[in-house]
Scaffold this motif. Structure first.
Motif, PDB file in Angstrom:
ATOM      1  N   ASP A 191     -29.230 -18.300  18.682  1.00 44.65           N
ATOM      2  CA  ASP A 191     -28.651 -16.904  18.303  1.00 44.65           C
ATOM      3  C   ASP A 191     -29.048 -16.217  19.874  1.00 44.65           C
ATOM      4  OD1 ASP A 191     -28.315 -17.764  16.171  1.00 44.65           O
ATOM      5  OD2 ASP A 191     -29.955 -15.940  15.501  1.00 44.65           O
ATOM      6  N   LEU A 192     -29.936 -16.114  20.565  1.00 45.63           N
ATOM      7  CA  LEU A 192     -29.991 -15.616  21.845  1.00 45.63           C
ATOM      8  C   LEU A 192     -29.025 -16.272  23.241  1.00 45.63           C
ATOM      9  CD1 LEU A 192     -31.376 -13.875  23.217  1.00 45.63           C
ATOM     10  CD2 LEU A 192     -32.648 -15.648  24.726  1.00 45.63           C
ATOM     11  N   GLY A 193     -29.255 -17.599  22.426  1.00 40.76           N
ATOM     12  CA  GLY A 193     -28.491 -18.971  23.426  1.00 40.76           C
ATOM     13  C   GLY A 193     -27.086 -18.328  23.323  1.00 40.76           C
ATOM     14  N   GLU A 194     -26.647 -17.945  21.735  1.00 43.06           N
ATOM     15  CA  GLU A 194     -24.918 -17.505  22.173  1.00 43.06           C
ATOM     16  C   GLU A 194     -24.932 -16.080  22.544  1.00 43.06           C
ATOM     17  OE1 GLU A 194     -22.961 -17.989  17.516  1.00 43.06           O
ATOM     18  OE2 GLU A 194     -24.736 -19.976  17.973  1.00 43.06           O
ATOM     19  N   VAL A 195     -25.772 -15.434  22.476  1.00 45.66           N
ATOM     20  CA  VAL A 195     -25.573 -13.626  22.268  1.00 45.66           C
ATOM     21  C   VAL A 195     -25.400 -13.573  24.038  1.00 45.66           C
ATOM     22  CG1 VAL A 195     -27.188 -11.522  22.852  1.00 45.66           C
ATOM     23  CG2 VAL A 195     -26.363 -12.530  20.394  1.00 45.66           C
ATOM     24  N   GLY A 196     -26.983 -14.412  24.272  1.00 42.98           N
ATOM     25  CA  GLY A 196     -26.660 -14.304  25.734  1.00 42.98           C
ATOM     26  C   GLY A 196     -24.708 -14.970  26.569  1.00 42.98           C
ATOM     27  N   THR A 197     -24.930 -15.706  26.428  1.00 35.31           N
ATOM     28  CA  THR A 197     -23.199 -16.489  26.861  1.00 35.31           C
ATOM     29  C   THR A 197     -22.180 -15.729  26.836  1.00 35.31           C
ATOM     30  OG1 THR A 197     -24.445 -18.836  26.269  1.00 35.31           O
ATOM     31  CG2 THR A 197     -21.241 -18.544  26.826  1.00 35.31           C
ATOM     32  N   LYS A 198     -22.321 -14.924  26.227  1.00 39.97           N
ATOM     33  CA  LYS A 198     -20.898 -13.633  24.681  1.00 39.97           C
ATOM     34  C   LYS A 198     -20.775 -12.741  26.393  1.00 39.97           C
ATOM     35  CE  LYS A 198     -19.601 -11.138  21.628  1.00 39.97           C
ATOM     36  NZ  LYS A 198     -18.079 -12.212  21.067  1.00 39.97           N
ATOM     37  N   VAL A 199     -22.343 -12.304  27.108  1.00 42.15           N
ATOM     38  CA  VAL A 199     -22.376 -11.450  27.291  1.00 42.15           C
ATOM     39  C   VAL A 199     -22.324 -11.659  29.141  1.00 42.15           C
ATOM     40  CG1 VAL A 199     -24.732 -10.092  28.334  1.00 42.15           C
ATOM     41  CG2 VAL A 199     -24.388  -9.893  26.427  1.00 42.15           C
ATOM     42  N   LEU A 200     -22.422 -12.684  29.227  1.00 44.95           N
ATOM     43  CA  LEU A 200     -22.267 -12.926  30.854  1.00 44.95           C
ATOM     44  C   LEU A 200     -20.549 -13.723  31.004  1.00 44.95           C
ATOM     45  CD1 LEU A 200     -25.290 -15.226  30.436  1.00 44.95           C
ATOM     46  CD2 LEU A 200     -24.525 -13.443  32.204  1.00 44.95           C
ATOM     47  N   ASN A 201     -20.068 -13.957  29.746  1.00 43.21           N
ATOM     48  CA  ASN A 201     -18.474 -14.251  29.433  1.00 43.21           C
ATOM     49  C   ASN A 201     -17.830 -13.048  29.476  1.00 43.21           C
ATOM     50  OD1 ASN A 201     -18.948 -16.958  30.054  1.00 43.21           O
ATOM     51  ND2 ASN A 201     -18.855 -17.679  28.086  1.00 43.21           N
ATOM     52  N   GLU A 202     -18.521 -11.551  28.796  1.00 41.23           N
ATOM     53  CA  GLU A 202     -17.367 -10.820  28.631  1.00 41.23           C
ATOM     54  C   GLU A 202     -17.567  -9.250  29.445  1.00 41.23           C
ATOM     55  OE1 GLU A 202     -16.419 -11.790  23.561  1.00 41.23           O
ATOM     56  OE2 GLU A 202     -17.872 -10.047  24.311  1.00 41.23           O
ATOM     57  N   ARG A 203     -18.593  -9.555  29.917  1.00 41.49           N
ATOM     58  CA  ARG A 203     -18.666  -9.246  31.357  1.00 41.49           C
ATOM     59  C   ARG A 203     -19.191  -7.072  31.213  1.00 41.49           C
ATOM     60  NH1 ARG A 203     -17.566 -10.108  36.872  1.00 41.49           N
ATOM     61  NH2 ARG A 203     -19.031 -12.623  36.555  1.00 41.49           N
ATOM     62  N   GLU A 204     -17.589  -7.021  31.480  1.00 43.15           N
ATOM     63  CA  GLU A 204     -17.467  -5.484  31.611  1.00 43.15           C
ATOM     64  C   GLU A 204     -17.828  -5.122  29.990  1.00 43.15           C
ATOM     65  OE1 GLU A 204     -14.714  -6.684  35.033  1.00 43.15           O
ATOM     66  OE2 GLU A 204     -15.614  -8.409  32.832  1.00 43.15           O
ATOM     67  N   ARG A 205     -17.265  -5.490  29.402  1.00 39.66           N
ATOM     68  CA  ARG A 205     -17.072  -4.806  28.067  1.00 39.66           C
ATOM     69  C   ARG A 205     -18.698  -4.639  27.305  1.00 39.66           C
ATOM     70  NH1 ARG A 205     -16.854  -3.102  23.336  1.00 39.66           N
ATOM     71  NH2 ARG A 205     -15.869  -4.071  21.431  1.00 39.66           N
TER      72      ARG A 205
END
Length: 314
Positions: A191-205
């Motif tokens: 779950d952390l891996g998915e969340v961290g990736t989402k945060v890095l990829n979506e950035r400004e959001r």
């Protein structure tokens, strides 16, 4: 979460990950290597350096000591984003965070740096625990830095429960480090891996966001051992270590020695005292929102672990 536009340039943005040989990075990297072409992986030991170079030959690997005050500038040279993980219970841990933030501010003024993702802990307000208080100080410093930031606040990781030894032992015994009646919340690395990736990829959001990350719980260790016992078909005997045994065990697992600086010993002693009475509890709502699905339950994680272990021994 709606539609949005991200400024991430996967081909050119340099992403730095500290403690890159650790568990958090191991959850992130399988996702990130598929998209990010420029990765700088920071580690501490020669063994970690060798392993990272073997597993991620396209990445730049830097071996260093995050406690050295000038190293953050070298680590962040030309970087666009950092996923900053600090060594657990390290000496002067808050200063490590301050130095990395200062280096990021310098790079930001030069025009390349865009996003500071800080791997913190759940409920940093619980200042009786030294490592929570230190993370709280870093969070405050980051918020006032004028950098674009996201703070990920992880609770207890599920992988810390020793499923493999419970499977291997004929009469399994789990030695709890604290009162097994006290409940905790848990986070799955996946779950952390998915969340961290989402945060890095979506950035400004995710700028200026603090995300408490919990997958499941609260559960106490009587409940956990009961679930594992039912799944493996063997009754796990649950015992509690003495406080001194728990402290020594933690120090050996973290540092490989009992000859550790007093600040780190104090931090370990405080956390064990606190957990023995209060545990660590949070809500899974934010994690569910970020994932767009129900987070991993403890039972699902345990079944996946057992299946993987059995497959390895076939």
């Amino acid at each position: 979460m709606g539609t949005h536009t991200s400024s991430v340039d996967h081909a050119n943005d340099l992403l730095v990950i500290t403690c890159a040989s650790g568990k958090q990075a191991s959850a992130l990297l399988p996702y990130l290597v598929k998209q990010w072409r420029r990765l700088r992986l920071v580690c501490h030991s020669p063994a970690s350096e060798e392993r990272l170079k073997h597993e991620y030959p396209e990445a730049e690997v830097i071996r260093t000591d995050l406690g050295l005050p000038k190293e953050p500038e070298r680590i962040l040279k030309d970087a666009a984003v950092i996923y900053h993980v600090e060594p657990p219970f390290a000496h002067r841990q808050a200063v490590m965070g301050f130095n990395m933030i200062d280096a990021a501010r310098k790079v930001a003024k030069e025009g390349t740096f865009k996003h500071f993702v800080y791997a913190s802990v759940l409920n940093t307000q619980l200042r009786k625990m030294i490592h929570h208080d230190q993370r709280l100080q870093v969070e405050e410093y980051l918020m006032e830095s004028e950098l674009n930031y996201t703070i990920l606040q992880s609770t207890h990781f599920m992988f810390l429960f020793p499923v493999a030894p419970m499977l291997a032992q004929e009469n399994p015994v789990y030695m709890a480090n604290w009162n097994p009646n006290v409940p905790f919340s848990f986070l799955a690395l996946s779950d952390l891996g998915e969340v961290g990736t989402k945060v890095l990829n979506e950035r400004e959001r995710h700028y200026a966001a603090q995300y408490p990350l919990v997958s499941d719980g609260p559960l106490n260790y009587h409940q956990i051992c009961g679930m594992v016992s039912q799944e493996i078909g063997k009754q796990i005997q649950l015992k509690q270590k003495t406080y001194e045994e728990s402290v020594q065990g933690f120090l050996m697992r973290l540092f490989g020695s009992l000859d550790v600086d007093p600040e780190s010993v104090d931090a370990v002693e405080r956390i064990l005292l606190y957990y023995n009475r209060h545990g660590l509890i949070g809500s899974s709502n934010v994690c569910e929102w970020l994932l767009g699905r129900e987070p991993t339950t403890w039972l699902d994680w345990m079944r996946q672990e057992i299946a993987q272990i059995k497959q390895q021994h076939q």
